[in-house]
Write a protein that holds these residues in place. Structure first.
Motif, PDB file in Angstrom:
ATOM      1  N   THR B 100      34.590  15.088  18.498  1.00 55.99           N
ATOM      2  CA  THR B 100      34.742  13.663  18.193  1.00 55.99           C
ATOM      3  C   THR B 100      33.394  12.977  17.980  1.00 55.99           C
ATOM      4  OG1 THR B 100      34.663  13.009  20.521  1.00 55.99           O
ATOM      5  CG2 THR B 100      36.834  13.543  19.614  1.00 55.99           C
ATOM      6  N   CYS B 101      32.325  13.586  18.524  1.00 58.61           N
ATOM      7  CA  CYS B 101      31.000  12.951  18.437  1.00 58.61           C
ATOM      8  C   CYS B 101      30.536  12.802  16.996  1.00 58.61           C
ATOM      9  CB  CYS B 101      29.963  13.764  19.198  1.00 58.61           C
ATOM     10  SG  CYS B 101      30.372  14.007  20.906  1.00 58.61           S
ATOM     11  N   VAL B 102      30.976  13.698  16.143  1.00 58.49           N
ATOM     12  CA  VAL B 102      30.503  13.670  14.758  1.00 58.49           C
ATOM     13  C   VAL B 102      31.628  13.306  13.798  1.00 58.49           C
ATOM     14  CG1 VAL B 102      28.642  15.311  15.142  1.00 58.49           C
ATOM     15  CG2 VAL B 102      30.920  16.148  14.557  1.00 58.49           C
ATOM     16  N   GLY B 103      32.752  12.848  14.340  1.00 60.73           N
ATOM     17  CA  GLY B 103      33.816  12.359  13.467  1.00 60.73           C
ATOM     18  C   GLY B 103      34.732  13.430  12.908  1.00 60.73           C
ATOM     19  N   THR B 104      34.621  14.677  13.402  1.00 63.22           N
ATOM     20  CA  THR B 104      35.583  15.696  12.973  1.00 63.22           C
ATOM     21  C   THR B 104      36.973  15.315  13.459  1.00 63.22           C
ATOM     22  OG1 THR B 104      33.819  17.281  13.357  1.00 63.22           O
ATOM     23  CG2 THR B 104      36.010  18.171  12.916  1.00 63.22           C
ATOM     24  N   ALA B 199      29.334   6.945  22.646  1.00 70.86           N
ATOM     25  CA  ALA B 199      27.914   6.587  22.721  1.00 70.86           C
ATOM     26  C   ALA B 199      27.085   7.525  21.845  1.00 70.86           C
ATOM     27  CB  ALA B 199      27.430   6.667  24.171  1.00 70.86           C
ATOM     28  N   ILE B 200      27.363   8.818  21.914  1.00 74.03           N
ATOM     29  CA  ILE B 200      26.630   9.795  21.103  1.00 74.03           C
ATOM     30  C   ILE B 200      26.808   9.475  19.629  1.00 74.03           C
ATOM     31  CG2 ILE B 200      26.593  12.209  20.362  1.00 74.03           C
ATOM     32  CD1 ILE B 200      27.297  12.950  23.279  1.00 74.03           C
ATOM     33  N   ARG B 201      28.046   9.217  19.235  1.00 78.44           N
ATOM     34  CA  ARG B 201      28.328   8.951  17.830  1.00 78.44           C
ATOM     35  C   ARG B 201      27.590   7.706  17.335  1.00 78.44           C
ATOM     36  NH1 ARG B 201      32.343   9.983  14.105  1.00 78.44           N
ATOM     37  NH2 ARG B 201      32.634   8.264  12.646  1.00 78.44           N
ATOM     38  N   ARG B 202      27.679   6.631  18.157  1.00 78.89           N
ATOM     39  CA  ARG B 202      27.020   5.384  17.762  1.00 78.89           C
ATOM     40  C   ARG B 202      25.509   5.574  17.635  1.00 78.89           C
ATOM     41  NH1 ARG B 202      29.421   0.637  17.773  1.00 78.89           N
ATOM     42  NH2 ARG B 202      27.519  -0.462  18.376  1.00 78.89           N
ATOM     43  N   LYS B 203      24.937   6.300  18.596  1.00 76.03           N
ATOM     44  CA  LYS B 203      23.483   6.491  18.578  1.00 76.03           C
ATOM     45  C   LYS B 203      23.071   7.366  17.390  1.00 76.03           C
ATOM     46  CE  LYS B 203      19.739   6.765  21.869  1.00 76.03           C
ATOM     47  NZ  LYS B 203      19.365   6.849  23.295  1.00 76.03           N
ATOM     48  N   LEU B 320      18.045  11.543  20.126  1.00 82.04           N
ATOM     49  CA  LEU B 320      19.312  11.644  20.864  1.00 82.04           C
ATOM     50  C   LEU B 320      19.206  12.818  21.827  1.00 82.04           C
ATOM     51  CD1 LEU B 320      22.387  10.998  21.245  1.00 82.04           C
ATOM     52  CD2 LEU B 320      22.816  12.680  19.449  1.00 82.04           C
ATOM     53  N   LEU B 321      19.507  12.569  23.093  1.00 84.51           N
ATOM     54  CA  LEU B 321      19.430  13.621  24.106  1.00 84.51           C
ATOM     55  C   LEU B 321      20.784  13.787  24.786  1.00 84.51           C
ATOM     56  CD1 LEU B 321      17.707  15.622  25.771  1.00 84.51           C
ATOM     57  CD2 LEU B 321      17.175  13.729  27.320  1.00 84.51           C
ATOM     58  N   VAL B 322      21.369  14.961  24.642  1.00 81.05           N
ATOM     59  CA  VAL B 322      22.669  15.235  25.247  1.00 81.05           C
ATOM     60  C   VAL B 322      22.481  16.237  26.390  1.00 81.05           C
ATOM     61  CG1 VAL B 322      24.965  16.188  24.867  1.00 81.05           C
ATOM     62  CG2 VAL B 322      23.924  14.721  23.141  1.00 81.05           C
TER      63      VAL B 322
END
Lengths: 493, 493
Positions: B100-104, B199-203, B320-322
């Motif tokens: 979901t982080c990258v819109g898949t 948050a990851i996606r927005r950043k 971006l740091l995950v």
């Protein structure tokens, strides 16, 4: 055996990889060698300078709403470099926004990335989308001053830059008007952007859950679950309809403990849907009341954290307050030293130009015809903005073809026919399977006006075909389908 | 004519309505007459008291993850009232969260409302879902102390309440471990909840757009677009894979200006996917490297706002740091005066009971077998949690049938077979059309292990059929479909 072949692939891989892996570890950071030392932002060049005569002229578009996006869609990237400056990278399909608040539609289904509307802004060498706000405008030097939007995300300090334009189109829209009433900005939610709809949804679901927690008083429960909508225009009516529909279809089944406590009240100072045919208005009143929406004629005087105060002194407690009382000029528009139309919008002539300066146009909610044109200021409708964007795209393309694309080079050109607005009618839904369609050109004119399921059907299909991309048309269709089969989604993300 | 009939409806409506409307205005606020005066929260009763012998016994479930939701799904509402206490009203389908982080996938597709998993919590009179955190536990009085979650939304002050339980199931999960490294909580994003993915996606999208703004230096651009993932477990690997896939498939087309600046680096102290078969691990390394992911073996020593410092002193700038370095006990679990398993989890016996106290069970990542059981602490996997939830549901149902449902009434009952865990194998995707499937029961055991498209296919279908509701299965399918047709969605909401 499929997986057996994979084994072979792997074992060869292993031999090949082992040394490599170490390499990777050693080399992987090389490209940052000079990273830490350098300053975050280079001294020069800060911005996009003027285009040269042998370069493509540059159209700068401020805003990414109906007007700006329709314009960008129509502009010919072979004639112009297109630069869009906006605080959001997508267009919001506003007519369906109300449906997303209660999960009838997903947020993504009503948001269209600009890069899909005009691919060249992310691919053409001289075209860009900048996530920024325009802060000032210099019409003498043909420059706009911008500042990046970083939303306090620990990513980068916001910084300023300049863009030189050959043609400037101001389509930055209007802002929700509060009529100077205290507390509106602090306590009410507007319904103009996706993040507004997200806020409404989160608050609605939060209140539904909190009202079920032990120890809460009857009155507090009622307050938490009282949704108050101020403003009886199409947005307010559509939202009230969606909400009461959500309550009757979903809350009744999935929040049985609290279903008797949730209510919707619509407060309007004058008449709801005042732009519509009287018969339609009465039909709307009947439908809304039937579906449990309380209609209150009143003027909001003050907004407190947990209740609004009406001019007659009565207090209306609320858990969710949605404010949809129309729009007015934004601070940015007010700050511009340009002539103004009645109502304080940017004043334009029949060709959507700002006549006092060169190469500046304005479309959508932020602009209005100058008194001198003898034309009335057009209503702040998606329909108007879309038509203006389309007209201006064609106009600019023609100017570009005639060699008037660059700054100050269109003075002698004939701009052709002025912009004419023909109202195609108004539409509004009022909850499940009910809508109003008013196909008259004005409140006085004769014409067709319908209500009920038939017009609901028109409405849905009309919008479905107007959602910009096929991807989103598809998604909206799927959303409507799944909602009717599985009910709305109630997970609070 | 359809619309003609509507006219008639309307005109009758008009006549009928006019007087009514005025009524409405007068009556509409009546039910708030006493509203303003009362205190927000009633003095008593604050909470749910003990159940009586003639009432259904009450199972209180803390948490709504794999363990808690699987348990609630299996519990028989005819035997028990079910009360769930959790800070979120949905279960996250964690194996698909990275996508979901990258819109898949859309966020909603991986979130399952608890009310769908166990409808009785929102419909049965004695069953509830409370949006709250458990703050303390009194095993003598059989009570849990809770506090509502309001997220500072101007809705209601958070307040405390108590719930008496007949059976308590602690399934509150673990929390991401930072190993006491400074700056992790402040600057890194975890990947365990939907809001993390958001948050990851927005950043990510913010950085992609900011890096295109004029005046930004080369080095800053590189930093902004450098995505660093710490932790080479399945989550870290899957996210890196999705990310590099997003870069090659979508960024290349839709962010052409910056595509050469974006990079993914995966930092792991030991080996990536250490739980997997060596051949699979090497295959994964090969695939990740091929897709442009940099693999760095290193130990993070310190996290600064714009770079991490490794133990060898080298600095790695990031935009971006995950952080996905596994999990440890939560402060809540640490605060409980219960016996602990190796690793500090809540200690349980073979029947998932906390043996020192009556009627308390614990499942999922927050629990582990006591040393005295001679069994190893099970890994923190969805698979384990799901199996434990299922087992405990059956156990509690049997206890209920045998009349042991109420507090302190199950002492003499035979609990039947203890919980046995059989590992069904591990899976991980590594970007587009590639996955690893390790069907061995342990790292030492013999067994099948596959890699490549075939296992990718297994993986997708395996997960698709495990997504809880048909609605979500449908949505995931649609998402995968549209993504492959239209590409991923890039609008930043």
């Amino acid at each position: 055996m499929f997986w057996f072949r994979n084994f072979i692939k792997i074992s060869t891989a292993t031999r090949a990889k082992s040394p490599n892996t170490t390499n990777l570890i050693l080399t992987s950071l090389s490209h940052f060698s000079t990273g830490a030392s350098q300053p975050p932002v280079a001294a020069e060049p800060l911005g996009l300078g003027p285009t040269k005569a042998d370069e493509k002229p540059r159209v700068v578009v401020l805003g990414s709403g109906w007007a700006g996006c329709r314009l960008m869609k129509g502009l010919d990237p072979k004639l112009y470099d297109i630069v869009c400056v906006s605080p959001r990278n997508h267009m919001v399909f506003t007519p369906l926004l109300a449906s997303t608040c209660v999960g009838t539609l997903e947020f993504r289904s009503v948001a269209e990335p600009i890069a899909r509307i005009q691919p060249s802004i992310s691919t053409a060498p001289g075209s860009y989308f900048f996530l920024a706000n325009c802060t000032a405008l210099n019409t003498d030097t043909h420059e706009v001053h911008c500042e990046t939007v970083t939303e306090g995300a620990q990513t980068l300090e916001p910084w300023k830059f300049k863009i030189s334009y050959d043609k400037l189109v101001i389509a930055s829209g209007a802002q929700a008007s509060t009529f100077g009433i205290n507390g509106v900005k602090e306590h009410a939610v507007f319904l103009r952007e996706v993040h507004h709809a997200q806020a409404i949804r989160r608050k609605l679901l939060l209140n539904l859950m909190l009202s079920d927690v032990p120890g809460i008083s009857e009155e507090e429960k009622r307050r938490l679950l009282h949704c108050v909508v101020v403003g009886g225009g199409p947005t307010g009516v559509e939202f009230s309809g969606e909400l009461s529909d959500f309550i009757r279809k979903d809350v009744d089944q999935r929040y049985t403990h609290v279903k008797d406590y949730i209510h919707v009240t619509l407060i309007e100072a004058k008449d709801i849907l005042s732009s519509f045919d009287d018969r339609l208005r009465h039909y709307a009143i009947k439908q809304l009341t039937k579906s449990g929406v309380r209609l209150v004629r009143g003027i909001v005087k003050d907004v407190k954290p947990e209740h609004v105060i009406l001019s007659d002194g009565s207090e209306v407690p609320y858990g969710l307050l949605v404010w949809s009382t129309g729009v007015g000029p934004s601070p940015f528009v007010n700050s511009l030293g340009l002539p103004k139309s009645p109502g304080g919008r940017i004043g334009i002539d029949e060709w959507l130009r700002v006549p006092t300066v060169q190469d500046v146009f304005s479309i959508g909610d932020c602009s209005g015809f100058l008194e001198s044109t003898g034309k009335p200021v057009l209503p702040a409708l998606a329909q108007v903005a879309e038509r203006q964007g389309k007209y201006l795209a064609n106009l600019l393309n023609r100017i570009g073809k005639d060699g008037g694309g660059h700054a100050n080079s269109a003075k002698e050109l004939d701009f052709g026919d002025p912009f004419e607005y023909k109202h195609l009618g108004s539409m509004a839904t009022i909850g499940r399977f009910k809508a109003l369609v008013d196909l008259r050109q004005s409140k006085e004119a004769k014409g067709v006006s319908l209500a009920g399921f038939f017009s609901f059907f028109i409405w849905r299909s009309a919008y479905l075909t107007r959602v910009v991309s096929w991807r989103n048309r598809f998604y909206v269709l799927i959303n409507w389908l799944t909602t009717s089969v599985f009910g709305r989604d109630i997970s609070r993300l």
